[in-house]
Structure formats: structure tokens, C-alpha cells
Design an enzyme around this catalytic site. Structure first.
Site, short mmCIF file in Angstrom:
data_model
loop_
_atom_site.label_atom_id
_atom_site.label_comp_id
_atom_site.label_asym_id
_atom_site.label_seq_id
_atom_site.Cartn_x
_atom_site.Cartn_y
_atom_site.Cartn_z
N GLY A 1 12.21 48.97 58.94
CA GLY A 1 11.03 49.35 58.16
C GLY A 1 11.41 50.33 57.05
O GLY A 1 12.58 50.67 56.88
N LEU B 1 10.85 53.64 56.54
CA LEU B 1 11.45 54.92 56.92
C LEU B 1 12.81 54.70 57.58
O LEU B 1 13.78 55.41 57.29
CB LEU B 1 10.51 55.69 57.85
CG LEU B 1 11.02 57.04 58.32
CD1 LEU B 1 11.31 57.98 57.14
CD2 LEU B 1 10.01 57.71 59.27
N TYR C 1 3.04 49.77 64.33
CA TYR C 1 2.17 48.74 63.75
C TYR C 1 1.49 49.43 62.57
O TYR C 1 0.70 50.36 62.78
CB TYR C 1 1.14 48.26 64.79
CG TYR C 1 0.24 47.17 64.26
CD1 TYR C 1 0.42 45.84 64.65
CD2 TYR C 1 -0.77 47.47 63.36
CE1 TYR C 1 -0.40 44.84 64.15
CE2 TYR C 1 -1.59 46.46 62.85
CZ TYR C 1 -1.41 45.16 63.25
OH TYR C 1 -2.21 44.17 62.75
N THR C 2 1.80 49.00 61.34
CA THR C 2 1.33 49.76 60.17
C THR C 2 0.35 48.99 59.27
O THR C 2 -0.02 49.49 58.20
CB THR C 2 2.54 50.22 59.31
OG1 THR C 2 3.30 49.07 58.94
CG2 THR C 2 3.41 51.20 60.05
N THR D 1 0.25 60.01 61.27
CA THR D 1 -0.40 59.66 60.01
C THR D 1 -1.57 60.60 59.62
O THR D 1 -2.22 61.16 60.50
CB THR D 1 -0.94 58.21 60.11
OG1 THR D 1 -1.73 57.91 58.97
CG2 THR D 1 -1.79 58.01 61.34
N TYR E 1 -6.18 51.56 63.46
CA TYR E 1 -4.82 52.09 63.24
C TYR E 1 -4.78 53.58 63.57
O TYR E 1 -3.92 54.04 64.34
CB TYR E 1 -4.42 51.84 61.77
CG TYR E 1 -3.17 52.56 61.34
CD1 TYR E 1 -1.91 52.14 61.77
CD2 TYR E 1 -3.23 53.66 60.47
CE1 TYR E 1 -0.76 52.81 61.37
CE2 TYR E 1 -2.08 54.33 60.06
CZ TYR E 1 -0.86 53.90 60.51
OH TYR E 1 0.28 54.56 60.10
N LYS F 1 -2.73 55.45 66.62
CA LYS F 1 -1.70 56.46 66.31
C LYS F 1 -2.04 57.78 67.02
O LYS F 1 -1.14 58.47 67.49
CB LYS F 1 -1.59 56.68 64.79
CG LYS F 1 -1.01 55.51 64.01
CD LYS F 1 0.43 55.19 64.33
CE LYS F 1 1.41 56.21 63.80
NZ LYS F 1 2.82 55.80 64.08
N TRP G 1 0.70 58.12 52.87
CA TRP G 1 0.95 57.27 51.70
C TRP G 1 2.45 57.05 51.47
O TRP G 1 2.99 57.30 50.39
CB TRP G 1 0.33 57.90 50.45
CG TRP G 1 -1.14 58.12 50.47
CD1 TRP G 1 -1.96 58.22 51.56
CD2 TRP G 1 -2.00 58.30 49.32
NE1 TRP G 1 -3.27 58.45 51.17
CE2 TRP G 1 -3.31 58.51 49.80
CE3 TRP G 1 -1.78 58.33 47.95
CZ2 TRP G 1 -4.38 58.72 48.94
CZ3 TRP G 1 -2.85 58.55 47.09
CH2 TRP G 1 -4.15 58.74 47.59
N1 LIG Z 1 3.35 53.23 55.50
C1 LIG Z 1 2.54 54.25 55.31
O1 LIG Z 1 1.86 54.37 54.28
C2 LIG Z 1 2.44 55.32 56.36
C3 LIG Z 1 1.55 56.40 56.15
C4 LIG Z 1 1.47 57.38 57.12
C5 LIG Z 1 2.24 57.30 58.27
N2 LIG Z 1 3.07 56.24 58.47
C6 LIG Z 1 3.87 56.17 59.70
O2 LIG Z 1 5.23 56.29 59.34
C7 LIG Z 1 6.04 55.54 60.25
C8 LIG Z 1 7.00 54.65 59.48
O3 LIG Z 1 6.22 53.76 58.67
P1 LIG Z 1 6.89 52.62 57.80
O4 LIG Z 1 6.07 52.47 56.57
O5 LIG Z 1 8.36 52.85 57.70
O6 LIG Z 1 6.60 51.36 58.74
P2 LIG Z 1 7.10 49.85 58.58
O7 LIG Z 1 7.80 49.70 57.27
O8 LIG Z 1 5.94 48.98 58.93
O9 LIG Z 1 8.23 49.73 59.71
C9 LIG Z 1 7.93 49.66 61.07
C10 LIG Z 1 9.06 48.90 61.72
O10 LIG Z 1 8.82 48.83 63.14
C11 LIG Z 1 9.08 47.51 63.56
N3 LIG Z 1 8.43 47.20 64.83
C12 LIG Z 1 7.19 46.70 65.05
N4 LIG Z 1 6.99 46.51 66.36
C13 LIG Z 1 8.12 46.93 67.00
C14 LIG Z 1 8.53 46.97 68.34
N5 LIG Z 1 7.72 46.55 69.33
N6 LIG Z 1 9.75 47.43 68.65
C15 LIG Z 1 10.60 47.84 67.68
N7 LIG Z 1 10.27 47.82 66.37
C16 LIG Z 1 9.05 47.36 66.03
C17 LIG Z 1 8.54 46.67 62.41
O11 LIG Z 1 8.97 45.34 62.49
P3 LIG Z 1 8.01 44.20 61.80
O12 LIG Z 1 7.99 44.50 60.36
O13 LIG Z 1 8.75 42.94 62.17
O14 LIG Z 1 6.68 44.34 62.47
C18 LIG Z 1 9.13 47.44 61.23
O15 LIG Z 1 10.49 47.07 60.99
C19 LIG Z 1 5.07 54.81 61.17
O16 LIG Z 1 4.93 55.53 62.37
C20 LIG Z 1 3.76 54.84 60.42
O17 LIG Z 1 2.64 54.80 61.29
C21 LIG Z 1 3.19 55.26 57.53
#
Ligand SMILES: NC(=O)c1ccc[n+]([C@@H]2O[C@H](COP(=O)([O-])OP(=O)(O)OC[C@H]3O[C@@H](n4cnc5c(N)ncnc54)[C@H](OP(=O)(O)O)[C@@H]3O)[C@@H](O)[C@H]2O)c1
Length: 294
Positions: A10, A12, A62-63, A102, A126, A130, A151
Site C-alpha cells: 500500500g 504507506l 481496508y481503506t 485516521t 470505515y 478503525k 488525507w
Molecule cells: N489513505 C488515506 O487517505 C488515509 C487517511 C488516514 C488514515 N489512513 C490509514 O493509513 C494506513 C495506511 O493507508 P494506505 O493509504 O497506505 O492504505 P492502502 O494503500 O490501502 O494499503 C493497505 C494495504 O493493506 C493491504 N491489505 C488489505 N487487507 C489485508 C490483509 N488482510 N492482510 C494484509 N494486508 C492487507 C492492501 O492490499 P489490497 O490493496 O490488495 O487490499 C494494501 O496493500 C491505514 O491504516 C489507513 O487506514 C489512510
């Protein structure tokens, strides 16, 4: 010292991978669902027995905020139940946990930056799942740090910045929400803070101070401001950006109207400086240009 990173394909996770060589004290084990499905408690247990990690950074989540309204069971499984699997192993082995949460835990009714102790009232599935993940960690009394961020964007995967660049090149105008205010966060900056905290904790365990922390870039923006900055810096010149209100752009999940995070605690506890959001956006857009020219 081994560090397991989950969800490392993902945004991060890939940002952590990119700078991991700058932290030679650590041996990183990068995993995503193929290597380590955090929903599978047996697999998680086996993984901990073999790797014996010093710490786990949980980037798996799950994002898909809107899709979660329909996929409640899956969102709960990954964001809440699977976190219990990691917590149980950390409890058994003494491994430290850094977990990411988040700004969507807040209802957005404040007009000054949210502190860690402010009341949480998520407005979406979501956000609810979380929050359940956070609660499972706090109940377990393990050595854990929860970092709430907002974000998130990067040069990796799908995100708002990349979507806006694509749409800006396809369309001659776009309506972007101007009444939701928060702070964009470059995943590269968050990755650095996570690894700096782990390095401090590895040298002196007292410096790994457990608790909830807020982290985003510095400054404040609406999605409209963010888009204007992306277009200005990336020189997308043929697309006009029009401000619209949330009511004109209904989405399945409700989002907080205001979710600026107060970052005083993380800055003072770990003596870090945080870049201004436009400066980090420039770095990300430069990286995207470099990657496109490769
Ligand atoms: N994105 C935002 O804007 C945002 C904002 C605030 C907080 N956050 C938090 O920041 C963190 C990182 O976000 P991100 O944007 O880097 O998320 P991301 O790009 O969606 O990456 C999440 C990764 O986890 C994988 N994953 C899903 N189910 C899994 C499982 N059962 N076992 C192992 N891996 C699994 C996903 O695979 P798939 O892609 O195949 O599902 C993906 O590679 C998360 O905790 C998110 O809640 C994100």
C-alpha cells in the site's frame, strides 16, 4: 532487530520500503496479504514464532471509505478483528506495535485542531471499524503507538493527487469540495516519523512512549485548495477548478467537515519537525515526474 511491516504494497508500506535502507540497524520483513494475511490468526501466530520481531508496523487496512458502507463485514474484519490477531501476538512476544489510524474518527464539528483526547464520533463504517481497531489495542496494554493521520497521498497506488492529475488532463473543468477542511499528509513524511520513532525506541526503550498521536503535514487546506495547489505545482493549465459544497457532491460515506489534527504531542514527545503540506506536495509531484521520465 526485525521489523515486520504489514500491508507493505500500500501507499504507506511502499513509502517505508523506499527509505528502509536509511535504517541499517533494522532487518525489515515486508509483507502484504499474499505473505501475511493479518485476518488469519494461525498464519499471524506462525509468522511471529519464526520472525521474532522487535516491532510490527501495521500498514494493512481496508481503506475504501465509500465502499466500506456496503462491505461492512470485510472492513470490520481487516480494520478491527485482524488488529486483535496482531495485538495477541505482541502481547505474547513483547513486540512493539505501531498502528495507523485516521482523522475520520472525528465528527468534524470542531473548528480548532483535534487533540488526541478529543471525543471521537466516527460518521462512517470505515471510521467505526478503525476506532474498533484502536480500542482493541488500547485494551490490551501492550507497548503500542497509534498514529492518527489524514488525507494520505504518495507517488504509489491510487490516491487523490494522482486522480486529480489524471482528471485535470482529461477535463476542462472540475468541481471540487471546498467546505471540507483538513491537512494533506505525504506518506513519505509519515514513513520517516514511524522509522525514527522505532530507532529511538531501539536505542532506548523509554523513548518509545506508548499512546495515541496525531500526525499530518503542517497547515490547513480544503480539497479545493489541495487541487488548486496540485494543478499549480504540476502545471496542469487547461482545467478550471470550481469550488463546490459537500451537498452538491454526495458520497455513500459521510466525511468530517473539519478534521485538522493538533500535532503538538508527537512533535514534543519525539522532538520532530513536520514539513508544511505544500512543500511535501512539491516533493511528491517531483517524484511522480521523475518516475514518469524513467
Ligand atoms: N489513505 C488515506 O487517505 C488515509 C487517511 C488516514 C488514515 N489512513 C490509514 O493509513 C494506513 C495506511 O493507508 P494506505 O493509504 O497506505 O492504505 P492502502 O494503500 O490501502 O494499503 C493497505 C494495504 O493493506 C493491504 N491489505 C488489505 N487487507 C489485508 C490483509 N488482510 N492482510 C494484509 N494486508 C492487507 C492492501 O492490499 P489490497 O490493496 O490488495 O487490499 C494494501 O496493500 C491505514 O491504516 C489507513 O487506514 C489512510
Amino acid at each position: 532487530m526485525k521489523i515486520i511491516v504489514t500491508g507493505s504494497k500500500g501507499q504507506l508500506g511502499r513509502s517505508i520500503q523506499e527509505i528502509s535502507s536509511q535504517y541499517p540497524d533494522f532487518a525489515f520483513v515486508f509483507t502484504d496479504i499474499e505473505e501475511l494475511d493479518i485476518c488469519d490468526s494461525v498464519q499471524v501466530d506462525k509468522f511471529f514464532v519464526v520472525e521474532k520481531p522487535f516491532a510490527v508496523v501495521n500498514c494493512a487496512a481496508y481503506t475504501a471509505v465509500d465502499k466500506a458502507e456496503k462491505e461492512q463485514i470485510l472492513a470490520k474484519k481487516i480494520n478491527s478483528e485482524a488488529v486483535v490477531n496482531l495485538v495477541n501476538e505482541c502481547k505474547k512476544t513483547g513486540a512493539k506495535l505501531i498502528h495507523i489510524s485516521t482523522d475520520y474518527l472525528f465528527d468534524g464539528n470542531k473548528s480548532t485542531p483535534y487533540h488526541e483526547k478529543d471525543i471521537v464520533r466516527p460518521q462512517s463504517i470505515y471510521g467505526i471499524t478503525k476506532l474498533e481497531g484502536e480500542t482493541a489495542i488500547l485494551r490490551a496494554e501492550i507497548k503500542s503507538i497509534i498514529i492518527r493521520t489524514s488525507w494520505l497521498y504518495s507517488a504509489f497506488g491510487n490516491n487523490f493527487v494522482k486522480t486529480m492529475i489524471r482528471l485535470g488532463q482529461e477535463r476542462d473543468q472540475l468541481g471540487i469540495v471546498s467546505d471540507q477542511v483538513g491537512t494533506p499528509t505525504y506518506a513519505g513524511d509519515l514513513a520517516k516519523v514511524i522509522l525514527d520513532i522505532l530507532q529511538m525506541g531501539a536505542k532506548d526503550s523509554k523513548r518509545f512512549v506508548p499512546g495515541i498521536y496525531h500526525f499530518s503535514n503542517e497547515g490547513v487546506a480544503s480539497w479545493y485548495d489541495f487541487t488548486k495547489a496540485i494543478f499549480e505545482i504540476h502545471q496542469v493549465i487547461n482545467c478550471k477548478v470550481n469550488p463546490i459544497d459537500t451537498a452538491s457532491y454526495p458520497t455513500p460515506a459521510s466525511r468530517p467537515a473539519y478534521s485538522v489534527l493538533n500535532k503538538s504531542k508527537i512533535k514534543t514527545t519525539f522532538a520532530i519537525e513536520i514539513p508544511y503540506w505544500r512543500d511535501s506536495l512539491k516533493l511528491c509531484l517531483n517524484k511522480l515526474k521523475e518516475d514518469a521520465n524513467k
